[in-house]
Motif scaffolding. Structure first.
Motif, PDB file in Angstrom:
ATOM      1  N   ALA A 179       9.652  -9.611   5.000  1.00 32.59           N
ATOM      2  CA  ALA A 179       9.431  -8.486   4.072  1.00 32.59           C
ATOM      3  C   ALA A 179       9.826  -8.328   2.898  1.00 32.59           C
ATOM      4  O   ALA A 179       9.870  -7.586   2.005  1.00 32.59           O
ATOM      5  CB  ALA A 179      10.879  -7.709   4.685  1.00 32.59           C
ATOM      6  N   GLY A 180       9.885  -9.720   2.346  1.00 33.53           N
ATOM      7  CA  GLY A 180      10.004  -9.933   0.839  1.00 33.53           C
ATOM      8  C   GLY A 180      11.318  -9.721   0.272  1.00 33.53           C
ATOM      9  O   GLY A 180      11.523  -9.349  -0.937  1.00 33.53           O
ATOM     10  N   GLU A 197      11.893  -3.097   3.915  1.00 35.08           N
ATOM     11  CA  GLU A 197      10.808  -2.804   2.979  1.00 35.08           C
ATOM     12  C   GLU A 197      11.651  -2.272   1.568  1.00 35.08           C
ATOM     13  O   GLU A 197      11.307  -2.500   0.404  1.00 35.08           O
ATOM     14  CB  GLU A 197      10.061  -1.614   3.150  1.00 35.08           C
ATOM     15  CG  GLU A 197       9.018  -2.051   4.292  1.00 35.08           C
ATOM     16  CD  GLU A 197       7.952  -0.910   4.916  1.00 35.08           C
ATOM     17  OE1 GLU A 197       7.213  -0.815   5.716  1.00 35.08           O
ATOM     18  OE2 GLU A 197       8.554   0.113   4.463  1.00 35.08           O
ATOM     19  N   THR A 198      13.002  -1.721   1.741  1.00 35.15           N
ATOM     20  CA  THR A 198      13.519  -1.094   0.501  1.00 35.15           C
ATOM     21  C   THR A 198      14.856  -1.858  -0.010  1.00 35.15           C
ATOM     22  O   THR A 198      15.345  -1.372  -0.962  1.00 35.15           O
ATOM     23  CB  THR A 198      13.696   0.501   0.955  1.00 35.15           C
ATOM     24  OG1 THR A 198      14.727   0.402   1.865  1.00 35.15           O
ATOM     25  CG2 THR A 198      12.921   1.128   1.100  1.00 35.15           C
ATOM     26  N   PRO A 230       6.031  -2.899   1.820  1.00 39.15           N
ATOM     27  CA  PRO A 230       7.253  -3.307   0.976  1.00 39.15           C
ATOM     28  C   PRO A 230       7.350  -2.879  -0.184  1.00 39.15           C
ATOM     29  O   PRO A 230       6.419  -2.737  -0.781  1.00 39.15           O
ATOM     30  CB  PRO A 230       6.879  -4.710   0.975  1.00 39.15           C
ATOM     31  CG  PRO A 230       5.569  -5.021   1.453  1.00 39.15           C
ATOM     32  CD  PRO A 230       5.070  -3.977   2.388  1.00 39.15           C
ATOM     33  N   ARG A 231       8.331  -2.395  -0.724  1.00 34.28           N
ATOM     34  CA  ARG A 231       8.296  -1.917  -2.121  1.00 34.28           C
ATOM     35  C   ARG A 231       8.506  -3.256  -3.016  1.00 34.28           C
ATOM     36  O   ARG A 231       9.178  -4.239  -2.651  1.00 34.28           O
ATOM     37  CB  ARG A 231       9.747  -1.321  -2.288  1.00 34.28           C
ATOM     38  CG  ARG A 231       9.824   0.105  -1.914  1.00 34.28           C
ATOM     39  CD  ARG A 231      11.146   0.854  -2.185  1.00 34.28           C
ATOM     40  NE  ARG A 231      11.128   2.090  -1.734  1.00 34.28           N
ATOM     41  CZ  ARG A 231      12.132   3.250  -1.774  1.00 34.28           C
ATOM     42  NH1 ARG A 231      13.349   2.555  -2.514  1.00 34.28           N
ATOM     43  NH2 ARG A 231      12.491   4.423  -1.245  1.00 34.28           N
ATOM     44  N   PRO A 232       8.132  -3.043  -4.341  1.00 36.91           N
ATOM     45  CA  PRO A 232       8.204  -4.250  -5.567  1.00 36.91           C
ATOM     46  C   PRO A 232       9.672  -4.433  -5.675  1.00 36.91           C
ATOM     47  O   PRO A 232      10.653  -3.426  -5.380  1.00 36.91           O
ATOM     48  CB  PRO A 232       7.635  -3.563  -6.734  1.00 36.91           C
ATOM     49  CG  PRO A 232       7.334  -1.935  -6.299  1.00 36.91           C
ATOM     50  CD  PRO A 232       7.343  -1.931  -5.069  1.00 36.91           C
ATOM     51  N   TRP A 233      10.136  -5.418  -6.174  1.00 36.60           N
ATOM     52  CA  TRP A 233      11.350  -5.905  -6.276  1.00 36.60           C
ATOM     53  C   TRP A 233      12.129  -4.776  -7.166  1.00 36.60           C
ATOM     54  O   TRP A 233      13.475  -4.447  -6.729  1.00 36.60           O
ATOM     55  CB  TRP A 233      11.650  -7.312  -6.967  1.00 36.60           C
ATOM     56  CG  TRP A 233      12.815  -7.813  -7.325  1.00 36.60           C
ATOM     57  CD1 TRP A 233      13.611  -7.713  -8.197  1.00 36.60           C
ATOM     58  CD2 TRP A 233      13.751  -8.295  -5.899  1.00 36.60           C
ATOM     59  NE1 TRP A 233      14.987  -8.353  -7.870  1.00 36.60           N
ATOM     60  CE2 TRP A 233      14.853  -8.808  -6.653  1.00 36.60           C
ATOM     61  CE3 TRP A 233      13.493  -8.559  -4.503  1.00 36.60           C
ATOM     62  CZ2 TRP A 233      15.901  -9.371  -5.697  1.00 36.60           C
ATOM     63  CZ3 TRP A 233      14.384  -9.349  -3.691  1.00 36.60           C
ATOM     64  CH2 TRP A 233      15.792  -9.604  -4.463  1.00 36.60           C
ATOM     65  N   ALA A 234      11.704  -4.470  -8.178  1.00 37.30           N
ATOM     66  CA  ALA A 234      12.323  -3.569  -9.107  1.00 37.30           C
ATOM     67  C   ALA A 234      12.727  -2.272  -8.360  1.00 37.30           C
ATOM     68  O   ALA A 234      13.781  -1.311  -8.832  1.00 37.30           O
ATOM     69  CB  ALA A 234      11.501  -3.375 -10.486  1.00 37.30           C
ATOM     70  N   ARG A 252      13.784  -1.778  -5.142  1.00 36.40           N
ATOM     71  CA  ARG A 252      14.444  -2.101  -4.075  1.00 36.40           C
ATOM     72  C   ARG A 252      15.955  -1.741  -4.301  1.00 36.40           C
ATOM     73  O   ARG A 252      16.373  -1.987  -5.503  1.00 36.40           O
ATOM     74  CB  ARG A 252      14.404  -3.532  -3.526  1.00 36.40           C
ATOM     75  CG  ARG A 252      12.860  -3.942  -2.961  1.00 36.40           C
ATOM     76  CD  ARG A 252      12.802  -5.073  -2.299  1.00 36.40           C
ATOM     77  NE  ARG A 252      11.760  -5.262  -1.777  1.00 36.40           N
ATOM     78  CZ  ARG A 252      11.397  -5.800  -0.491  1.00 36.40           C
ATOM     79  NH1 ARG A 252      12.265  -5.746   0.236  1.00 36.40           N
ATOM     80  NH2 ARG A 252      10.025  -5.925   0.000  1.00 36.40           N
ATOM     81  N   GLU A 253      16.788  -1.406  -3.237  1.00 32.50           N
ATOM     82  CA  GLU A 253      18.198  -1.188  -3.387  1.00 32.50           C
ATOM     83  C   GLU A 253      18.675  -2.509  -3.306  1.00 32.50           C
ATOM     84  O   GLU A 253      18.522  -3.420  -2.602  1.00 32.50           O
ATOM     85  CB  GLU A 253      18.459  -0.370  -2.247  1.00 32.50           C
ATOM     86  CG  GLU A 253      18.131   1.152  -2.224  1.00 32.50           C
ATOM     87  CD  GLU A 253      18.349   1.926  -1.126  1.00 32.50           C
ATOM     88  OE1 GLU A 253      19.760   1.866  -0.693  1.00 32.50           O
ATOM     89  OE2 GLU A 253      17.790   2.696  -0.547  1.00 32.50           O
TER      90      GLU A 253
END
Length: 368
Positions: free
Chosen positions: A300-301, A276-277, A192-196, A198-199
């Protein structure tokens, strides 16, 4: 090592109940001699790819399964997958096979079975007219009687599980027995990508079927965009011949909007990549019995949104700022979260599959 039959009416809908079936087979295959008994045409290989499972068990399909499946699939969309009559047929088939097995596991709701059983109920398939919401179908009394449960009594040697506390309450109301809650398995995606990073996009997972309301999801995103938020939408849906006409309507609506991307039968890798994105996950089916898609968003956050009904309320801890009761309310709720740059706060590993597998093995051991 015991001889265990796993019963599932059809895997052709490719939904959450089918994922549970594959996970149950995977959980038991290393400790028991497992056979999957089903009226499904779908191959285990295709389903393993879809659900990221590793079930490798013999499959018993009675003679005529393909013809029966095609006949059910040819019914108009408004009749849905006709699960109750499929289950009646499956029970009749299994009655002639039961002597081969020590126990049975149903991953397709409640049955009157002639041997000790573990029965995983996603929502009662018989006696539905007795449910609190009265959500019966016209032929419910007939199917319930043919299934052997018309008196609302399940076998004494059946151990009941339910996918949520909400479903357990419904089962208790219908049959006077409250199942143990065993949430379905959901694993976090691997990267998973960090929040900042993400799309600003919304992901909707689920069958392209009327009950999942993908057309409503499109209208919700339309409304949020009208508020000035440049969100895009990924509709990630498994397609089935059961809902071919409806799927064509969804495809037409997506084609009319440059910001809506329809992804049919996406690989597990692609699904994970989208989860994740992207920042937001949306479910639009009211009274979801558990809400596997909602649990996937949380794992997935993502910040997840769902109707304020059913088992998905449990997945979202009853948060009023994540639940909605109409299309307009969904637009307001999502727009408010985007305005505030809300971040995910719920634990991601709450429904891990290794916990589910271990619990199912213990449940079957208790039945045996």
């Amino acid at each position: 090592m015991a001889r265990v039959a796993v019963l599932h009416n059809t895997l052709d809908g490719r939904g959450g109940a089918d994922a549970v079936c594959l996970h149950v087979c995977e959980a038991l295959q290393s400790v028991h001699d497992v056979t999957l008994v089903t009226l499904s045409r779908s191959s285990l290989a295709d389903l393993n790819d879809l659900f990221d499972t590793a079930a490798a068990v013999p499959v018993h399909r009675p003679t005529g399964t393909r013809a029966v499946s095609r006949a059910f699939d040819a019914l108009p969309d408004r009749f849905g997958p006709a699960l109750a009559p499929r289950s009646v047929l499956l029970r009749w088939v299994f009655d002639r096979l039961a002597y081969r097995f020590d126990a049975a596991v149903s991953t397709a709701n409640e049955f009157d079975l002639p041997i000790p059983s573990l029965q995983y109920v996603h929502y009662p398939q018989f006696n539905r007219r007795h449910a609190p919401d009265g959500a019966g179908v016209r032929l419910d009394p007939l199917w319930s009687r043919l299934a052997g449960v018309g008196d609302r009594t399940l076998p004494a040697d059946a151990t009941l599980l339910a996918n949520s506390a909400w479903t357990a309450d419904v089962v208790d109301a219908v049959y006077g027995r409250r199942p143990t809650v065993r949430h379905p398995p959901i694993d976090p995606p691997p990267d998973p990508r960090p929040w900042a990073a993400r799309e600003d996009g919304v992901v909707v997972l689920g069958r392209l079927a009327p009950d999942k309301r993908p057309l409503r999801a499109i209208r919700v995103v339309d409304g949020v965009r009208d508020r000035g938020h440049d969100l895009h939408l990924h509709l990630v849906g498994s397609s089935s011949s059961m809902y071919a006409d409806y799927a064509r309507r969804v495809a037409a609506a997506a084609a009319d909007r440059s910001y809506v991307h329809l992804e049919r039968d996406a690989s597990r890798e692609r699904v994970d990549r989208l989860l994740e994105t992207h920042r937001y996950g949306l479910n639009c089916k009211p009274s979801e019995h558990f809400g596997m898609a909602v649990a996937e968003y949380v794992a997935a956050g993502m910040v997840a949104f769902a109707p304020d009904s059913g088992g998905q309320r449990e997945v979202l801890d009853g948060r009023a700022d994540r639940l909605f009761d109409s299309t307009a309310d969904a637009v307001d709720t999502i727009a408010a979260a985007v305005d505030a740059d809300d971040r995910p706060t719920l634990p991601r590993d709450r429904y891990a599959s290794d916990r589910f597998h271990a619990a199912v093995r213990e449940d079957v051991a208790s039945v045996l």
